[in-house]
Design a protein around this motif. Structure first.
Motif, PDB file in Angstrom:
ATOM      1  N   CYS A  67       0.818  -1.216   0.000  1.00 43.65           N
ATOM      2  CA  CYS A  67       0.000   0.000   0.000  1.00 43.65           C
ATOM      3  C   CYS A  67       0.853   1.268   0.000  1.00 43.65           C
ATOM      4  O   CYS A  67       0.390   2.323  -0.435  1.00 43.65           O
ATOM      5  N   ARG A  96       2.499 -11.956   4.107  1.00 42.66           N
ATOM      6  CA  ARG A  96       1.135 -11.439   4.219  1.00 42.66           C
ATOM      7  C   ARG A  96       0.820 -11.199   5.693  1.00 42.66           C
ATOM      8  O   ARG A  96       1.040 -12.066   6.540  1.00 42.66           O
ATOM      9  N   GLY A  98      -2.521  -9.899   7.522  1.00 42.21           N
ATOM     10  CA  GLY A  98      -3.915  -9.482   7.329  1.00 42.21           C
ATOM     11  C   GLY A  98      -4.210  -9.389   5.844  1.00 42.21           C
ATOM     12  O   GLY A  98      -3.985 -10.333   5.092  1.00 42.21           O
ATOM     13  N   THR A  99      -4.663  -8.217   5.418  1.00 44.02           N
ATOM     14  CA  THR A  99      -5.000  -8.043   4.005  1.00 44.02           C
ATOM     15  C   THR A  99      -3.845  -7.473   3.191  1.00 44.02           C
ATOM     16  O   THR A  99      -3.946  -7.384   1.977  1.00 44.02           O
ATOM     17  N   TRP A 100      -2.760  -7.073   3.856  1.00 43.85           N
ATOM     18  CA  TRP A 100      -1.644  -6.447   3.151  1.00 43.85           C
ATOM     19  C   TRP A 100      -0.456  -7.384   3.036  1.00 43.85           C
ATOM     20  O   TRP A 100      -0.245  -8.236   3.890  1.00 43.85           O
TER      21      TRP A 100
END
Length: 121
Positions: A67, A96, A98-100
């Motif tokens: 991100c 990885r 979580g989602t990131w």
């Protein structure tokens, strides 16, 4: 961090450095060593990949969330493609959380590439 700020990369010592192959001046590279290093240099020969690699290497703490580095002028799927190519070439590792996904320059890669190109031997 400003874009003009210089960040020093850590120097790997001793057991942290895994040489891939001898310096160019030490003798002819084996076919396997040449293929391994060519894959790394080929991955870095793309300007977007080189920018991504640079952003990760210079990011505080030596790792970066996707991100934080995705704004390189191409779409998100293209960024993912380039990061995959850098991982496949052995230049990056990822984790990885979580989602990131967080990326790091693979341990000893920069030192190994520098050692290969060291002409002082």
């Amino acid at each position: 961090m400003s874009k003009s700020e210089v960040v020093e990369l850590p120097v790997l010592e001793g057991a942290d450095v895994v040489p891939c192959c001898p310096p160019l001046t030490a003798g002819e590279l084996s076919r396997a060593d040449a293929e391994r290093m060519a894959a790394m240099f080929k991955a870095l020969s793309d300007p977007v990949r080189l920018r991504l690699f640079s952003r990760i290497a210079s990011h505080p703490g030596g790792e970066a969330c996707v991100c934080d580095i995705a704004d390189v002028g191409v779409s998100q799927p293209t960024v993912s493609h380039h990061l995959k190519k850098l991982r496949e070439a052995g230049l990056l590792t990822s984790e990885r959380r979580g989602t990131w996904v967080y990326y790091q320059v693979a341990p000893s890669v920069v030192a190994a590439m520098a050692a290969l190109l060291d002409l002082r031997t």
